[in-house]
Enzyme design. Structure first.
Site, PDB file in Angstrom:
ATOM      1  CD  GLU A  22      44.124  -1.647  38.528  1.00  0.00           C
ATOM      2  OE1 GLU A  22      43.965  -0.635  37.810  1.00  0.00           O
ATOM      3  OE2 GLU A  22      44.611  -1.594  39.679  1.00  0.00           O
ATOM      4  CB  SER A  58      44.714  -3.550  54.141  1.00  0.00           C
ATOM      5  OG  SER A  58      44.500  -4.916  53.863  1.00  0.00           O
ATOM      6  CE  LYS A  76      43.519  -2.114  46.715  1.00  0.00           C
ATOM      7  NZ  LYS A  76      44.841  -2.155  46.084  1.00  0.00           N
TER       8      LYS A  76
END
Lengths: 399, 275
Positions: free
Chosen positions: A113, A380, A91
């Protein structure tokens, strides 16, 4: 094959676009103009690359999981270690890019969010570093199941606002963030965490995440002298998957698999697999595959993993599905949980529950592809945030 | 001439302002909606905006979010709402009805099927909050072909080129969102609304209605002095929320509330011809 998406209006074939209230149209136009101006600006690129190297710790390793490979039999399993990034997931690649955009646009406040909390943490992190005010919207249910990340965000100085409307998960957090943006559009930059939302977000988030795939191309050439036979990534909104896939789209011999959250099974109502079991519709500013009922109301979703618990998906994935370039499959909660334990015990790597879905599908694919082939799985994120969820599921008390 | 066009023309001829109430269809339960529509007309409504509830109303504040949740708890769907309009039309052939909502319920049913059924039910116009004019090509020709006016939002952030583009595509009226924010926000900056309306006027002769932030006689009067119409939504929906367990009381209360706004608007032109 030639691939030039999105088009000027932000469309990936019939998907994508800008479906938002009028108030946001001009801010989106300004964002797009700023991004198009900066994306090829050498100074901006240098700043982004420097942050990825020195702050995130890139490039992330491409790791040969030898014990996992031996245990499963068949194709070699290689893990792209996004879990080793600062903040523990892919991210941060995107939040750094968007925060730099926010700075260039003169915005002093960012909002985000979050589902699993990884994007919230990555946003809070970059806000702390750049001295920006940060508000993170998080579904009340996710606040419960991802409490370590909630505390992490607060430590970083962000305000976490639990969202009690609707299903109290990621989709509702996104609604609330859009409402905040519409209200505070003058000073606020909305850092969307995935390749969804209105144009230009799916494009710019993809571009920022594409560092993942570019590194894999380079690392594969160096480590095994060719490109992988298959790529695997989990798909919620789909940012880690696009980040890995996008640079490979022109490599016709590389098969790609996006793994959705099968929950209790895609044949039940309790899953989060719109590409596998949904149909096209409009949600959160774009046209894409969604899960909705016959009246067009968005359905509640279920996944063991908060980060995949979303009824839509990035529009580019919808297009890659229809065009056949990427295969979309699913893994259930139980399969993901089993993969979580297997990777932890065999390789000493605790994966995020999101990434465990991709690992679970690798287990099926490896014997099918057979020895001599290579699979790259995007790991990830790391699983520290999930240990409480898993302990609870397995009836273990940590207190 | 469409019902909306003739209604606004008549109001203009009378030097009166349009009062445009919004309620969510199916709130607090589907069987009261048609009765509430008639009550709104008795209270002085010139146009009714009937909300199509959506699970993810991203431009709405808490009041209308909850209205959507109440309506959806009863499964209120698009076809059922068109049936409500058809029932309303049986005894009211004149009051224009505009469906307001989000794109996905319409998209799911199919724009062609929707437009056909909406026309047959007596719907006059459609206001789709998340349909930007850039994306409207796939919808407008079908809606227009079935006699439906397409009402668009304009916002404080809309630059002149967007205003011009939207004014070219819109019909019926234009809905100016008075502030940056969601529905039900309390602050209203009358001076900035005046400036914005003057700017919009340079691009269009369509009637201009203003919504967001109008909740009582004073705010209705202030905006009525500037615009061709005022939209009142959350203030009415809040009454529905308050009385959700006494639905039989709702028609009277809404009629009364609307009548006070009607009086405020009509006081702007005391000599205007009465209807």
């Amino acid at each position: 094959m030639s691939y030039d998406y999105p088009d000027k209006k932000g469309h990936f074939g019939p998907y994508g676009g800008q479906f938002v209230a009028e108030t946001l149209m001009e801010p989106l136009r300004q964002l797009e103009a700023a991004y198009l101006r900066l994306k090829d600006d050498p100074a901006f690129i240098a700043e982004f690359d420097r942050d990825l190297a020195d702050y995130v710790g890139r490039p992330s390793p491409l790791y040969h999981a030898e014990r996992l490979t031996r245990n499963w039999g068949g194709a070699e399993i290689w893990l792209k270690r996004e879990d080793l990034n600062h903040t523990g997931a892919h991210k941060v690649n995107n939040t750094i890019g968007q925060a730099l955009l926010a700075k260039h646009l003169g915005k002093t406040r960012i909002i985000a969010e979050t589902g699993a909390g990884q994007h919230g943490v990555a946003s809070a992190t970059i806000a702390a570093r750049l001295g920006l005010k940060c508000v993170v919207y998080m579904g009340a249910e996710d606040v419960q199941r991802q409490s370590p990340n909630v505390y992490r965000m607060k430590l970083l100085g962000a305000e976490v606002r639990p969202v009690h409307s609707g299903t109290k998960t990621l989709k509702d957090a996104m609604n609330e963030a859009l409402r905040d943006w519409v209200t505070n559009v003058d000073d606020t930059f909305y850092v969307i965490g995935t390749v969804a939302g209105p144009h230009p977000y799916p494009m710019l988030v993809r571009d920022f995440q594409s560092v993942i795939g570019r590194e894999v191309i380079e690392q594969s050439a160096r480590k095994f002298g060719t490109q992988p036979d298959a790529l695997l990534a989990c798909v919620g909104g789909g940012s880690n998957a696009i980040g890995l896939f996008y640079p490979f789209i022109g490599y016709d011999k590389v098969a790609m698999y996006g793994v959705e959250a099968g929950g209790k099974g895609v044949e039940t109502p309790d899953h989060a697999a719109p590409l596998t079991a949904g149909k096209p519709g409009i949600l959160h500013g774009n046209r894409t595959y969604i899960m909705a009922d016959e009246n067009g109301q968005i359905l509640g979703t279920h996944s063991i993993s908060a980060g995949l618990d979303y009824p839509g998906v990035g529009p580019e994935h919808s297009w890659l599905k229809d065009s056949g370039r990427v295969s979309y499959v699913s893994a259930t909660d139980d399969e993901a949980l089993a993969a979580f334990h297997e990777l932890t015990r065999l390789e000493g790597i605790i994966p995020a529950l999101e990434s465990s879905h991709a690992i679970a599908y690798a287990k099926k694919l490896a014997p099918k592809l057979g020895a001599g082939k290579r699979i790259v799985v995007n790991l990830s994120g790391r699983g520290d945030k999930d240990i409480f969820t898993i302990a609870k599921l397995e009836g273990i008390s940590l207190t | 001439m469409s019902r909306l066009k003739s209604r606004f023309a008549a109001l203009k001829a009378q030097n009166r302002k349009a009062l445009v109430p919004y309620i969510t269809a199916g709130d607090p339960q589907p069987d009261v909606t048609v009765g509430l529509m008639h009550a709104l007309v008795r209270g002085g409504a010139d146009v009714i905006e009937l909300g199509v509830p959506f699970s993810d109303p991203m431009a709405d504040g808490p009041t209308i979010q909850l209205a959507c949740e109440r309506a959806l708890k009863h499964g209120t769907g698009l076809w059922q709402i068109l049936d409500m309009v058809a029932e309303f039309r049986r005894t009211d052939a004149d009051t224009p009805v505009v469906l307001m909502g989000y794109l996905n319920p319409l998209e799911t049913r199919g724009v062609e099927a929707f437009a056909k059924k909406a026309q047959a039910s007596g719907v006059d116009g459609v206001l789709l909050v998340d349909l930007a004019v850039e994306e409207a090509d796939g919808y407008l020709p079908t809606l227009r072909a079935h006699g439906l006016d397409c009402i668009f939002l304009l916002a404080p952030t809309s630059p002149d080129d967007r205003i011009a583009a939207i004014a070219r595509e819109a019909s019926g009226y234009l809905y100016y969102v008075s502030l940056k924010g969601v529905t039900g926000t309390a602050t209203l900056d009358v001076a900035s609304v005046a400036a914005a309306l003057a700017r919009i006027r340079r691009h269009t002769d369509l009637p201009l209605a203003v919504g967001f932030g109008i909740r009582d006689a004073a705010s209705a009067r202030a905006i009525g002095a500037l615009a061709d119409g005022v939209v009142v939504g959350s203030a009415l929906v809040a009454e529905i929320e308050r009385l959700q367990l006494q639905p039989q009381a709702l028609p009277g209360i809404l009629q009364e509330k609307l009548a006070s706004l009607r009086a405020a608007l009509d006081s702007l032109a005391p000599d205007a011809a009465q209807r």
